[in-house]
Structures are given as structure tokens and as C-alpha cells.
Design a protein around this motif. Structure first.
Motif, PDB file in Angstrom:
ATOM      1  N   UNK B 268       0.830  -1.199   0.000  1.00 59.46           N
ATOM      2  CA  UNK B 268       0.000   0.000   0.000  1.00 59.46           C
ATOM      3  C   UNK B 268       0.868   1.254   0.000  1.00 59.46           C
ATOM      4  N   UNK B 269       1.828   1.284   0.905  1.00 57.54           N
ATOM      5  CA  UNK B 269       2.521   2.550   1.141  1.00 57.54           C
ATOM      6  C   UNK B 269       3.517   2.868   0.024  1.00 57.54           C
ATOM      7  N   UNK B 270       4.033   1.844  -0.653  1.00 60.81           N
ATOM      8  CA  UNK B 270       4.968   2.141  -1.747  1.00 60.81           C
ATOM      9  C   UNK B 270       4.213   2.881  -2.855  1.00 60.81           C
ATOM     10  N   UNK B 271       2.936   2.560  -3.018  1.00 57.59           N
ATOM     11  CA  UNK B 271       2.104   3.287  -3.985  1.00 57.59           C
ATOM     12  C   UNK B 271       1.895   4.736  -3.575  1.00 57.59           C
ATOM     13  N   UNK B 272       1.634   4.929  -2.295  1.00 61.06           N
ATOM     14  CA  UNK B 272       1.454   6.303  -1.789  1.00 61.06           C
ATOM     15  C   UNK B 272       2.718   7.124  -2.063  1.00 61.06           C
ATOM     16  N   UNK B 273       3.867   6.504  -1.831  1.00 58.03           N
ATOM     17  CA  UNK B 273       5.131   7.231  -2.013  1.00 58.03           C
ATOM     18  C   UNK B 273       5.385   7.543  -3.488  1.00 58.03           C
ATOM     19  N   UNK B 274       4.995   6.637  -4.383  1.00 64.04           N
ATOM     20  CA  UNK B 274       5.185   6.904  -5.816  1.00 64.04           C
ATOM     21  C   UNK B 274       4.414   8.154  -6.207  1.00 64.04           C
ATOM     22  N   UNK B 275       3.146   8.231  -5.803  1.00 62.39           N
ATOM     23  CA  UNK B 275       2.338   9.401  -6.157  1.00 62.39           C
ATOM     24  C   UNK B 275       2.984  10.677  -5.618  1.00 62.39           C
ATOM     25  N   UNK B 276       3.470  10.609  -4.392  1.00 63.82           N
ATOM     26  CA  UNK B 276       4.049  11.818  -3.777  1.00 63.82           C
ATOM     27  C   UNK B 276       5.388  12.185  -4.420  1.00 63.82           C
ATOM     28  N   UNK B 277       6.197  11.166  -4.734  1.00 65.38           N
ATOM     29  CA  UNK B 277       7.505  11.446  -5.332  1.00 65.38           C
ATOM     30  C   UNK B 277       7.332  12.020  -6.737  1.00 65.38           C
ATOM     31  N   UNK B 278       6.368  11.527  -7.495  1.00 63.65           N
ATOM     32  CA  UNK B 278       6.108  12.062  -8.835  1.00 63.65           C
ATOM     33  C   UNK B 278       5.699  13.532  -8.714  1.00 63.65           C
ATOM     34  N   UNK B 279       4.807  13.815  -7.763  1.00 66.02           N
ATOM     35  CA  UNK B 279       4.363  15.199  -7.584  1.00 66.02           C
ATOM     36  C   UNK B 279       5.539  16.103  -7.215  1.00 66.02           C
ATOM     37  N   UNK B 280       6.440  15.576  -6.399  1.00 66.81           N
ATOM     38  CA  UNK B 280       7.574  16.381  -5.964  1.00 66.81           C
ATOM     39  C   UNK B 280       8.543  16.658  -7.111  1.00 66.81           C
ATOM     40  N   UNK B 281       8.838  15.618  -7.886  1.00 66.88           N
ATOM     41  CA  UNK B 281       9.745  15.799  -9.022  1.00 66.88           C
ATOM     42  C   UNK B 281       9.132  16.763 -10.030  1.00 66.88           C
ATOM     43  N   UNK B 282       7.852  16.624 -10.261  1.00 72.34           N
ATOM     44  CA  UNK B 282       7.146  17.510 -11.193  1.00 72.34           C
ATOM     45  C   UNK B 282       7.243  18.966 -10.698  1.00 72.34           C
ATOM     46  N   UNK B 283       6.988  19.161  -9.426  1.00 77.52           N
ATOM     47  CA  UNK B 283       7.040  20.515  -8.865  1.00 77.52           C
ATOM     48  C   UNK B 283       8.438  21.109  -9.019  1.00 77.52           C
ATOM     49  N   UNK B 284       9.460  20.278  -8.907  1.00 73.49           N
ATOM     50  CA  UNK B 284      10.839  20.776  -9.034  1.00 73.49           C
ATOM     51  C   UNK B 284      11.097  21.290 -10.437  1.00 73.49           C
ATOM     52  N   UNK B 285      10.577  20.549 -11.439  1.00 72.68           N
ATOM     53  CA  UNK B 285      10.806  20.986 -12.827  1.00 72.68           C
ATOM     54  C   UNK B 285      10.056  22.289 -13.070  1.00 72.68           C
ATOM     55  N   UNK B 286       8.806  22.337 -12.616  1.00 73.44           N
ATOM     56  CA  UNK B 286       7.992  23.531 -12.817  1.00 73.44           C
ATOM     57  C   UNK B 286       8.673  24.732 -12.159  1.00 73.44           C
ATOM     58  N   UNK B 287       9.191  24.518 -10.998  1.00 73.28           N
ATOM     59  CA  UNK B 287       9.852  25.583 -10.249  1.00 73.28           C
ATOM     60  C   UNK B 287      11.085  26.122 -10.980  1.00 73.28           C
ATOM     61  N   UNK B 288      11.947  25.216 -11.475  1.00 74.27           N
ATOM     62  CA  UNK B 288      13.182  25.679 -12.126  1.00 74.27           C
ATOM     63  C   UNK B 288      12.905  26.284 -13.492  1.00 74.27           C
ATOM     64  N   UNK B 289      11.828  25.856 -14.181  1.00 75.20           N
ATOM     65  CA  UNK B 289      11.601  26.387 -15.531  1.00 75.20           C
ATOM     66  C   UNK B 289      10.689  27.609 -15.512  1.00 75.20           C
ATOM     67  N   UNK B 290      10.194  28.015 -14.353  1.00 71.00           N
ATOM     68  CA  UNK B 290       9.334  29.206 -14.317  1.00 71.00           C
ATOM     69  C   UNK B 290      10.124  30.425 -13.852  1.00 71.00           C
TER      70      UNK B 290
END
Ligand SMILES: Cc1cc2nc3c(=O)[nH]c(=O)nc-3n(C[C@H](O)[C@H](O)[C@H](O)COP(=O)(O)OP(=O)(O)OC[C@H]3O[C@@H](n4cnc5c(N)ncnc54)[C@H](O)[C@@H]3O)c2cc1C
Lengths: 744, 290
Positions: B268-290
Motif C-alpha cells: 500500500x505505502x509504496x504506492x502512496x510514495x510513488x504518487x508523492x515522489x512524482x508530484x515532488x519531481x514535477x514541482x521541481x521541474x515547474x519551479x526551475x523552468x518558471x
């Protein structure tokens, strides 16, 4: 009325006298002493949780170069039916001796079966591997409910609990108490709730492992150094367990890196003494961390059924509490405390309480901070909160309506003197934490707690030094800053500066008897001995001044560190410098059995946030409110309050003994036995409430234990409010919370 | 047998010699696994070869194409490097989770990988970043992907006399970022119940063009979950895509139940972490390219 009403230095926060040595690494702990010519002991431990020992062959080990002695349980005297100590502290030798070394049978995994001493630790461990033990393995039972079933293996064929003498069972003890007519009172109640709560077996988690070094001289006199909460107790237990006359046993206490009740007994000491006796060389022993978890006495796991009845207006009318406790392989007497103390916070004229202890194939339990009370309090306090919710009452207001006060009796019969529960509840209700709205997604829980506190025996000797300084000797190992408190109390009576006072922990041959630093008694009882000895010093100094001035002693007064009469004054320092010509050295001793102990109460407020996806709980805010009577050194009182809360939070969230199907402990280390680390906790806020203890000259009450009592029910309620699912079985770890959320 | 010999060579060739003359040798980087093993009796080398005095093994080198981290470089030196933490914030997070400040002053990414614990924190982060192992030995040098390097709990692909020299990671563009998350009951000084490393690349419109998802502590070795990455590529990382990646991850996980958590919980929890890690990586790209 307290003898002292106003204070000049009591209540200040000087740095502890032992602090410098501790932060610079100079302080000497259990493993830090080496004796010339010492060799090293190693214990052979059972790989089975339940087995008959068929034979032990030490010949190969003894034949090894560098091996100087071996021993087995046969080298210790038969325990018979003798009992050590008295009252609450009484323990049967037959429950103590096998925790040091088994004989005939092993009843828990890793129990000691033999020991060897050799010239290096490596040799000792290699020799231990050569000791051949043959076992007839028996089925083991580690679950206390299973242990009570008809099919369970019986641990002690020769033991029958009082009142149940038909045939042996694993029931170690059964205690039932009743006041009033609980059944009729439940009939009359508007609301009745009944729930069952449980707590796993857990460990005190002191950082410093057990360690000692022992020497036995040609005359048979024992010189023992160890980490302990009470070296007089070590002397008494070691003597009884080895058959050596207690007068021949001298024990020196090292600095101590935590104990929490777990170091009020002996494990290695008798083994080191027997090996030293046999080898004719000092023997050093250090327990490794895994064995600290596997073979020392943890706190009992418990299951508590609580039934409470109340009227619509919030008046409690009846209570029934039934607590089953896991005592491990031998009787650690955990059953009486829940029976007597379960409902100690509340006015109840109709109540029934039962405590039971069950044998299982695990180490015998031992004291852990307010022994047995946190377990039963989880049930009673969470039930109080659940009942408050049913009554739609504020949980603190509900408690306040039913809180005990002076004159109320609890299950123990005797009425309370002046106590501070109501004051704590009032302070909690008005506290900024309780008034603050609960943050989004978080939950809040409150709980109260009680602990009886001990008095027992203490002694102190004061030596006035020729330069006007003072040394204080006591026999109470300093775990939580008690040396600072002893110095403060002497400074208060004598009126001399704190840093002119040098408190020390003396060996058993250098000061009068002191019982263990436990039961939250040291500042109260040993402190009282210090106060009395300081008062003797004042009286003698006034007498000497009177003689000098040729007046009646009665007209001389003492204030601000000096004797005064009219124009005359003589300072403490002057009297110290001239002691030799004014009557000789100034030395004062006082010994007592303290009858001044008074119970403590505390109220905790906990905010927690549960991550609904991962089940992880974060404690976001935590406040401890506690009656300390009179806080001698407030910072060290706060330290006790914070430490107790931290341990209770750990027990609520993660701590738990895990046994595999063979009865071996699966998590014997801090990696998998998860006590909280600093970053797991918020800053723990404290409020010291001072309702002076009328029986003590300074108004002191014990403070060390009660703070571990309320955390479990406070945390459990906060978790419930945040997660939205009610869980009554600790620990509330992430897998358990996720499973509960998914079941919803 | 206890340790007989401790050697601290200053060159790689010297080290190779010490590992291939037949003695029972173990290399030591930070020693935070090896020494614990010796104490527990699970490791008993006759010779210990300290790697920290060999320049190639402790150096960190960054150029336009790649980042080369010496196998024995300490976590502290990696975390305080001028480039590595900004190139790989997720890898830095993984290294920063190891032990404590004291442990990080000693331990290395190479040691974490060679030790091959299923719960090692840096391995999923290295796999997500497509790291290669540079290996040297009696038969010369060769390279191997990190996901192929770990064979099982405590088992790696090094042959007799071989040594891990460095980890080589492709240098990410500004449109690529990583993240690492682990679940432990405690905040620190704990071991992962589940760990997830993710690296994402987004185009200018926010569409995912490349994704690597790696999971730890939920199988005998850290795994690259290609299906999870595939579920993300071509999407805007919307809820459906994330759900598909989570489902693929849970499908790939095959944890055991033990004292650290039940199999159900870990899955269960490895799935929760995947969703959160994807969101975090995505936010990092958005942050550096804005
Ligand atoms: C208190 C504590 C907390 C810890 N917490 C964590 C944690 O949170 N997360 C985590 O993942 N780990 C943790 N660890 C484990 C350990 O710190 C890490 O695995 C660390 O990265 C190991 O690195 P090292 O350099 O110390 O390895 P070493 O102990 O030096 O080596 C580990 C193993 O790899 C081999 N080896 C090392 N370098 C090479 C090389 N270049 N070529 C071939 N073989 C090599 C060694 O022979 C040994 O078998 C913890 C350890 C401790 C003691």
C-alpha cells in the motif's frame, strides 16, 4: 503546615554539579572502571525459550588456555522460599535467582545457563561456545492469553496462585478488590460504557547497558563497582544470591546512563562475583545491547477491560476494571498495582478492580517508571474520554467533576492528604494549548494520571570542610539531577552559596543505608535526610557561637549563612575555619524511613496529526501539567516531565516487544525497538503546579514517575480524533493505523 | 578469524593487487556496514583494504554530459558538493536520510550500493537517475547499470578481485528532476519500510517525456518499475496517469511481512510514495523552468 514557607535559593536553576564531567566525557559509567589484573566474564545463553537442561559440560572450555573459571546455576545457593526486602519492594529469591542464572530448566530465550571468565573478552566468548549444554526442548508460550488456555505448557508445576490451589496453571497471581456495591450502582447509571484496551510488553530503553567489575580478596571480601539505581540493594541482592554475608560486600555506584526502574535489581553482578571468587582475579562484565533487551526485565504487557457508569450530569457512579498482566517467566508482582491504583484519580464509592498476572516464556518483568500504572491507565483514561464524549461533556470538565481531593479515599482505603489533581485539571483547562483551536486535520487528547510515590530509607552525611565548603554524601545514585537538588536544599538551610557545596554518591561502606533511587523518592526522602543534617549543623554552629559569646544557645539566630546575636555574628566560613578549636570537626548525619511521601498527579494535552495515507502520526504539540509539591530545581522537574512524556509517547506509537514462534525476541536493538528520537517529538511544554506536600519540610512530592502515566491515553485519543478510527490496542504504528482506516 | 591486516593503499593499482593475491580481503569505504558486520560476526575478513586514500575513489567530477561520483566519496562530501545536490536533489535526499550526521561523515554511496541491502536508501535514487557502475578488476574495466548490479540481499555482481570505482550518472537537463521518499515509523535513525526514487522529464507543455520509477524495501532488491514509468510518459501527470503508475508499482512490489511492516502495508505505502515522489519531481521541474 510546612516547616519552611519562604525560600531564597530553592526554585532556582543552577547548573548541576555533575554536568561538567558528563559533557566532557570524564564521568565514569559502569563499563569505565578497570581493576588491575581483571579478566572478563561471558554468559552462555539458552537458544530455547522453554527447555529442561539435561547436562552442562564445561570441560573443554576449562581446558582452554586463558580460561580461569566457569560457573553454572549450581554455583548459586538454592533460593528456597526466602524473601528479600519487604512490602512493595519484596521479592522472592526464587524469582530473582533464575534471572541471573537458571538451574535445571530454562523458561525464556537467552536465559543464562553458564558463565566463563578468561583473560580477554574474545577468549571468554570463544570459551563460552565450547560449553556444551544439552536441552530437552519443551513447547513455549509467549502470549499471555494463550498461556491461560487449557492446552498451554505450564511453566511452574509447583506454583499455585493464592486462592486457586487445585492444579498448576500459568496464573501467577489474582487480586480482587471491591468497595460499595458496584453492580447496583451500574444498574442506576444513566450511561454505561465497557471497552477493552491493550498495551504490549516494552523495555525501559536506558542507553547505558549493564556493566560491572568485581574483586574478591583473600579474606572473601567483595569489592563491586556497577551501574545501578541503588548500590545498597545490589549489595543485599548479590549477597543473598551468592550466599556471601552482606557485611562482606562493598558496592560503589558508577555514574548511571539511565535506568527508569530497570536498574533496581542485579543481573551480572552475582555472576561476576562468583567468577572472581573462583578465579582469584577481578572479573569485568558488560552486557551487550541485544542481551539488555533479551534478558533484563521489561514492563509487562497488559490487557484492561474497563466498565464505567455515570449519570447524565457527569457524576461517575461505578467502575469495574479488570487488568491481566504478563509477568514473564517469574513473578514480578505486577497484579496488585492495577487493582489498587486503577481508579485513583476519581471519587468512586462503588468500584471493583481485579489484577491478574500470567506466566509466559519471556524474561521476568521489572520496574519501569510508575510500574503497571501506564498500562491500566490507558484503559481507564481512554474510557473516561469515551464516556465524556457520550455525555457530550468536555473531557477535562468531566474529570474535574469527579476528581479526588483531600479526604477522599481510593481503593487502598486511606484518605488522601492535600493533593493537586484538581489544580492540575484547572490549569489544563485554562492553558493556551487547550484553548487554542485544533488545527485542520489534527486531533487532541487529554488524560490524567496518578502515581503513589515512595518514601523508604535514606541517609546523608554532611562534612563541613575547613575552607567553609561543604561535602554531602548520600547513597542515592543521581539519575535526574538529584545532586543539584541535595546541594540546593543544604544551601537553603545553611545560607551558603550553591557552588560551595559538593554532593557525592558514597559507596555502601561510607554512608548510611539508602534504598534505591526509584519510586520518585530521592529528592523527597534523601533530601529530607540532607535537610535534617543541615539543621543539625545550624544548631551546632549556633551552639558554638553562643559559647564564644557566652550567651544561651537559644538566643542565637541563624540567617544568611551566619549565626547572629545582637551586634555579634559569626559566618559559616569562620565557624568552619575555627572548628578545630571550637569543638572539633563539624560532621552531621541523618538517617530516616520517610513517612512524608505523597502521591503525584499530572494532566497531559496532546495534539497529533495522522497521515491518512501512510498511517504515520506526528505529535504536533504536547503539554505536561503536573503537581510537584515544591519544585526544588524546576529545570530538572521539567526534565522529568518531558522525559516521562517522551517515553509514554514512544510506547503509544511504536514501542513493542516482538517474539517469533520460537520465543526469540525479534527486535533486540534500537533500530527495530523504536524509542522516539529527538526529531520525533515537538518541544514538550511544561507547567509545574505547586501544591506543597504538608508532610515534607519543603513541601516536596515525587515527580519522576507520574509523567509516563497519561501519554498513552492522551496520544490514543488525539490519534482517534485525527484519523477518525478508534484504536484501543497499542502501539498505534503506521501499519496498524492504515489497516484500521482500510477496515472502516 | 579476526582481522589480521589493515591496509590503506594510495592508488587503484595497489588496491587491485591487495584484492587479488588470495587473501580473504574486504574493502572498506566508510565502514558503517562492514564494521557493524564484523562486530555482529557476520563478516570476518583477514585483510581490510581502506579505499579512502585513493583519489579516483573519493573524487566527484561534473562535466556537461555526466556526473561521476567516486565510490568511496562520503555522503557528506556529496551533499556539500557544489553541483551534485542541485543536479540530483532526490539522490541528495536519499543520502541525507542515511543514519545521522556522524554516519554521513563516513558512509559512501558506493558502500550503500555494494552492501546491497534491500532497504538501502540511495539505490532506488541511483536507479531512477539511470546510474552506471564503473567496475575495475583483474579482467579490466567495465560498466553495468545499477539495477543489474544488485543480485539479492547482500549480494552484488562484483567478481573475485573486482572493485566499484565510481557511479556515473547522465547530467540532467533543466527539464528533468528527481525525488526520493521513504517511509519509516521514526523521523530518522530508522530503516526504510518502503522507498521510492523517481526521475521525470517534462517538455515545455508539461507533458512527461521520460520517467523512471524505482522502489526499495519491497522486494529482495531495489527494482526499476518500467510499467510505472511507461504509465507516466505521454501524460500531463494527471490523476489517471498517477493512479496507473501507483497500480503498476503495487503490482511490481513483492514484499515480505516482517517486524518492520506487513506485506499489505508495504504494498500500500509504496504506492502512496510513488504518487508523492512524482508530484515532488514535477514541482521541481515547474519551479526551475518558471
Ligand atoms: C547508525 C546507522 C544508521 C544507518 N542508516 C542507514 C539508512 O538510513 N539508510 C541506509 O541505506 N543505510 C543506513 N546505514 C547503513 C550504511 O551506513 C550505509 O549502507 C552506507 O552507505 C554504507 O557505506 P560505507 O561507505 O560505510 O560502506 P562500508 O561499510 O565501507 O562498505 C559496505 C560494503 O560494501 C563493500 N564495499 C564498499 N565500497 C566498495 C567498493 N568501492 N567496491 C566494492 N565493494 C565495496 C564493503 O566491503 C562492504 O561489504 C546505517 C548504518 C548505521 C551504522
Amino acid at each position: 503546615m510546612n516547616a519552611y514557607q519562604e525560600f531564597s535559593i530553592i526554585g532556582s536553576r543552577p547548573v548541576r554539579p555533575d554536568g561538567l564531567d558528563k559533557v566532557t566525557g570524564r564521568a565514569r559509567y559502569g563499563a569505565d572502571l578497570n581493576m588491575q589484573g581483571q579478566i572478563y566474564g561471558h554468559i552462555v545463553r539458552s537458544p530455547h525459550a522453554h527447555a529442561v537442561i539435561q547436562s552442562i559440560d564445561c570441560s573443554q572450555a576449562l581446558a582452554m588456555e586463558g580460561v580461569l573459571a566457569v560457573m553454572t546455576g549450581e554455583d548459586l545457593p538454592e533460593p528456597g522460599d526466602s524473601v528479600l526486602g519487604s512490602g512493595e519492594g519484596a521479592i522472592a529469591l526464587k524469582d530473582l535467582s533464575p534471572m541471573v542464572m537458571s538451574r535445571g530448566k530454562v523458561l525464556f530465550h537467552s536465559q543464562g545457563v553458564a558463565a566463563v571468565a578468561a583473560t580477554s573478552p574474545e577468549l571468554a566468548s570463544q570459551a563460552a561456545a565450547l560449553i556444551e549444554v544439552s536441552y530437552q526442548v519443551l513447547p513455549a508460550v509467549t502470549d499471555m492469553h494463550e498461556a491461560l488456555s487449557a492446552e498451554a505448557p505450564i511453566l511452574h508445576e509447583d506454583r499455585f496462585p493464592d486462592g486457586f490451589p487445585e492444579e498448576p496453571t500459568n496464573l501467577a497471581a489474582h487480586i480482587s478488590l471491591e468497595v460499595g456495591e458496584p453492580d447496583a450502582a451500574f444498574e442506576s447509571a444513566d450511561v454505561v460504557i465497557e471497552q477493552t484496551y491493550s498495551v504490549p510488553m516494552c523495555h525501559q530503553g536506558y542507553i547505558e547497558p549493564h556493566a560491572c567489575v568485581a574483586r574478591v580478596d583473600a579474606a572473601g571480601r567483595v569489592d563491586l563497582w556497577c551501574s545501578t539505581q541503588g548500590h545498597f540493594t545490589v549489595a543485599q541482592y548479590t549477597a543473598a544470591l551468592t550466599g556471601i554475608d552482606v557485611g562482606k560486600v562493598k558496592v560503589t555506584a558508577s555514574e548511571i546512563g539511565g535506568g527508569f526502574g530497570g536498574k533496581t535489581t542485579v543481573y551480572l553482578e552475582p555472576v561476576a562475583v562468583v567468577l572472581a571468587q573462583k578465579a582469584g582475579r577481578p572479573v569485568k562484565m558488560i552486557m551487550d545491547r541485544g542481551d539488555v533487551f533479551r534478558v533484563t526485565g521489561p514492563a509487562p504487557g497488559a490487557q484492561t477491560r474497563v466498565k464505567l457508569g455515570a449519570m447524565r450530569d457527569g457524576q461517575l457512579v461505578a467502575a469495574e476494571v479488570e487488568c491481566v498482566m504478563d509477568t514473564g517467566a517469574y513473578n514480578g508482582n505486577p497484579a496488585g498495582i492495577p487493582a489498587f491504583m486503577a481508579t485513583a484519580c476519581y471519587k468512586l464509592t462503588n468500584a471493583r478492580s481485579t489484577g491478574r498476572a500470567v506466566y509466559t516464556n519471556k524474561p521476568k518483568i521489572h520496574a519501569y517508571r510508575a510500574p503497571s500504572v501506564p498500562q491500566v491507565t490507558l484503559g481507564v483514561e481512554l474510557a473516561m474520554t469515551e464516556l465524556a464524549a457520550e455525555l457530550e461533556m468536555d473531557p477535562l470538565a468531566f474529570r474535574l467533576k469527579n476528581a479526588v481531593e483531600e479526604g477522599d479515599a481510593n481503593m487502598m482505603g486511606a484518605p488522601y492528604n492535600r493533593i493537586g489533581l484538581r489544580e492540575c485539571l484547572e490549569v489544563a483547562s485554562a492553558h493556551a494549548h487547550y484553548k487554542a483551536p485544533v488545527a485542520e486535520g489534527e486531533g487532541r487528547g487529554v488524560a490524567a494520571g496518578y502515581w503513589i510515590n515512595a518514601g523508604l530509607q535514606s541517609s546523608a552525611t554532611l562534612n563541613v570542610l575547613s575552607d567553609g565548603h561543604l561535602s554531602i554524601l548520600t547513597g542515592s545514585p543521581d539519575i535526574g539531577g538529584s545532586r543539584a537538588s541535595m546541594a540546593l536544599m543544604a544551601a537553603e538551610v545553611l545560607g551558603i552559596p550553591f557552588d560551595h557545596i559538593h554532593p557525592q554518591i558514597a559507596a555502601t561502606d561510607a554512608v548510611g543505608h539508602c534504598d534505591v533511587t526509584g519510586g520518585s523518592r530521592t529528592t523527597l526522602a534523601t533530601g529530607q535526610a540532607v535537610i535534617q543534617a543541615a539543621e543539625q549543623c545550624v544548631a551546632e554552629m549556633c551552639r558554638r557561637a553562643a559559647a564564644e559569646w557566652e550567651v544561651e544557645a537559644g538566643v542565637v539566630t541563624w540567617s544568611q549563612g551566619a549565626a547572629h546575636y545582637g551586634e555579634h555574628s559569626l559566618t559559616f566560613e569562620a565557624l568552619a575555619r575555627r572548628a578545630g578549636t571550637m569543638g572539633g570537626p563539624l560532621t552531621f548525619s541523618s538517617s530516616l524511613t520517610a513517612s512524608s511521601a505523597a502521591p503525584s498527579f499530572g494532566v497531559h494535552i496532546c495534539d497529533a496529526k495522522v497521515d491518512q495515507e501512510t498511517g504515520r502520526t506526528t505529535i504536533t504539540r504536547y503539554t505536561v501539567i503536573q503537581d510537584a509539591g515544591k519544585a526544588i530545581h524546576p529545570a530538572y522537574v521539567e526534565g522529568q516531565m518531558q522525559g516521562g512524556a517522551a517515553q509514554g509517547i514512544g510506547w503509544a506509537l511504536n514501542e513493542e516487544y516482538l517474539y517469533d514462534e520460537n520465543g526469540a525476541l525479534e527486535n533486540p536493538g534500537f533500530l527495530d525497538y523504536r524509542i522516539p528520537v529527538a526529531s520525533d517529538l515537538p518541544f514538550i511544554d511544561t507547567v509545574i503546579v505547586e501544591v506543597p506536600n504538608p508532610l515534607h519540610p519543603f513541601g516536596v512530592k515525587g515527580v519522576g514517575e507520574v509523567p509516563i502515566v497519561p501519554p498513552m491515553p492522551a496520544v490514543a485519543e488525539a490519534v482517534y480524533r485525527s484519523a477518525g478510527v478508534r484504536m484501543r490496542d497499542m502501539p498505534l504504528n503506521p501499519p496498524k493505523i492504515v489497516a484500521a482506516l482500510q477496515e472502516r | 578469524m579476526s582481522i589480521q591486516e589493515f591496509v590503506a593503499p594510495h592508488s587503484l593499482s595497489e588496491a587491485k593487487g591487495l584484492l587479488s593475491d588470495g587473501a580473504m580481503a574486504s574493502v572498506l569505504a566508510g565502514g558503517t556496514d562492514l564494521l557493524v558486520g564484523v562486530r555482529l560476526g557476520t563478516r570476518s575478513p583477514e585483510r581490510v583494504v581502506d579505499l579512502k586514500h585513493i583519489p579516483e575513489l573519493t573524487a566527484i567530477h561534473v562535466d556537461a554530459e555526466s556526473v561521476r561520483i567516486g565510490a568511496a566519496a562520503s555522503a557528506f562530501s556529496i551533499l556539500h558538493d557544489s553541483d551534485v545536490p542541485s543536479c540530483f536533489p532526490g539522490l541528495a535526499e536519499a543520502l541525507d536520510l542515511i543514519g545521522s550526521t556522524q554516519i554521513q561523515g563516513r558512509c559512501s554511496a558506493g558502500g550503500n550500493l555494494c552492501n546491497a541491502s534491500p532497504a538501502a536508501d540511495s539505490i532506488p535514487a541511483l536507479i531512477a537517475n539511470d546510474a552506471q557502475c564503473l567496475i575495475t578488476g583483474p579482467a579490466g574495466d567495465h560498466q553495468m547499470r545499477v539495477e543489474d548490479f544488485v543480485l539479492g540481499p547482500g549480494k552484488n555482481a562484483l567478481k573475485e578481485g573486482e572493485l566499484l570505482v565510481a557511479l556515473i550518472l547522465p547530467r540532467p537537463s533543466s527539464q528533468t528532476a528527481d525525488a526520493y521518499l521513504r517511509l519509516t515509523p521514526r523521523t530518522e535513525m530508522d530503516i526504510a519500510v518502503a522507498g521510492v526514487g523517481v526521475s521525470l522529464t517534462l517538455d515545455g507543455e508539461g507533458t512527461c517525456t521520460a520517467a523512471r520509477v524505482s522502489i526499495g524495501a519491497v522486494a529482495p532488491t531495489a527494482l526499476l518499475v518500467e510499467a510505472a514509468g511507461a504509465a507516466l510518459v505521454g501524460t500531463q501527470l494527471d490523476a489517471t496517469a498517477i493512479e496507473a503508475a501507483v497500480a503498476a508499482t503495487r503490482e511490481a512490489a513483492c514484499p515480505i511481512s516482517d517486524k518492520r511492516g506487513t506485506a499489505e502495508y508495504r504494498t500500500h505505502v509504496v504506492g502512496v510514495l510513488v504518487a508523492r515522489a512524482v508530484a515532488q519531481a514535477q514541482a521541481r521541474i515547474v519551479e526551475t523552468s518558471s
